[in-house]
Enzyme design. Sequence first.
Site, short mmCIF file in Angstrom:
data_model
loop_
_atom_site.label_atom_id
_atom_site.label_comp_id
_atom_site.label_asym_id
_atom_site.label_seq_id
_atom_site.Cartn_x
_atom_site.Cartn_y
_atom_site.Cartn_z
N GLY A 1 0.96 -1.36 0.04
CA GLY A 1 0.07 0.01 0.09
C GLY A 1 0.95 1.14 0.11
O GLY A 1 0.47 2.23 -0.90
N ASP A 2 1.89 1.20 0.81
CA ASP A 2 3.03 2.45 0.78
C ASP A 2 3.50 2.57 -0.64
O ASP A 2 3.58 3.73 -0.93
CB ASP A 2 4.08 2.39 1.59
#
Length: 306
Positions: A250-251
Amino acid sequence: MIYTVTFNPALDYVIAVDHFTLGKVNRTVQENIFCGGKGINVSALLANLGYASTALGFVAGFTGTEIERGVKELGFSSDFIRVKKGMSRINVKLKSDEESEINGMGPDIQPEDTEALFGKLDRLEQGDVLVLSGSIPAAVGSDIYERIMERLRGRGVRIVVDAEKELLSAVLHLNPFLIKPNNHELGQMFGKELKTEEEIIAHARILKERGAANVLVSMAGDGAVLVDEKGEIHRQGVCRGKVRNSVGAGDSMVAGFLAGYLKTGDYGYALKLGTASGGATAFSDGIGTRERIMELLGQLEENGGN
């Protein structure tokens, strides 16, 4: 310049054990140590794409020294505040028949440490980008995101917020440039399960109406959708590959999205590069490399539009 804030960075000790058994001696079959923390992951992926950033946050002890050394090896700079008491976390992530985690406590952050962080953030100016992501240590206060955004309000700094539920809801009125809940987190913000893409888009629009300029929602195997600052909808399917790693994907999507937008100003391309970046990390043992990202970007472009 791009700045990322990780309030509680860590060394992630990632180990694999065949058929882990409680109460027995278990031997690892694979082990790695990574510099962990959502902001650090964003900076690492940006570095792989050729974008400079500076990591901010708090470190302490010998583990903090190792984090500072480690981020240099990852290719970006840091300007961490050195906390006097305690040590930076070591998080143990066990991969076996099931995945388990044991997360450390982190250092004893004092009010003067927080003020030192504010002093560094006061240097940000028009055109800079700030990424706020991850959990907040109790000593810092749950309103720290709001305090930072209020402090920078009106300076022309684009602020990205990647956080859960209350933390995210609390900053919408401060008009973040980008927020990135996943579909489950989006549903939790409204106390319901969102079962269709139409429901997800409808609720993403509500967050936009509440103040977020761009709302990016990741949906695991169903791809991602973006409601951009003009209210337009962009859809993107997933990359093909075998998932090996659930940490940092996600990052990486956030970092890839930022890189794509800063390069072209095109939200469709930003979403593609974000999706390729998230996939590259998910299909790797660590943060996705530029080569892997470009390979997956090509795959998405071959598949056509959004």
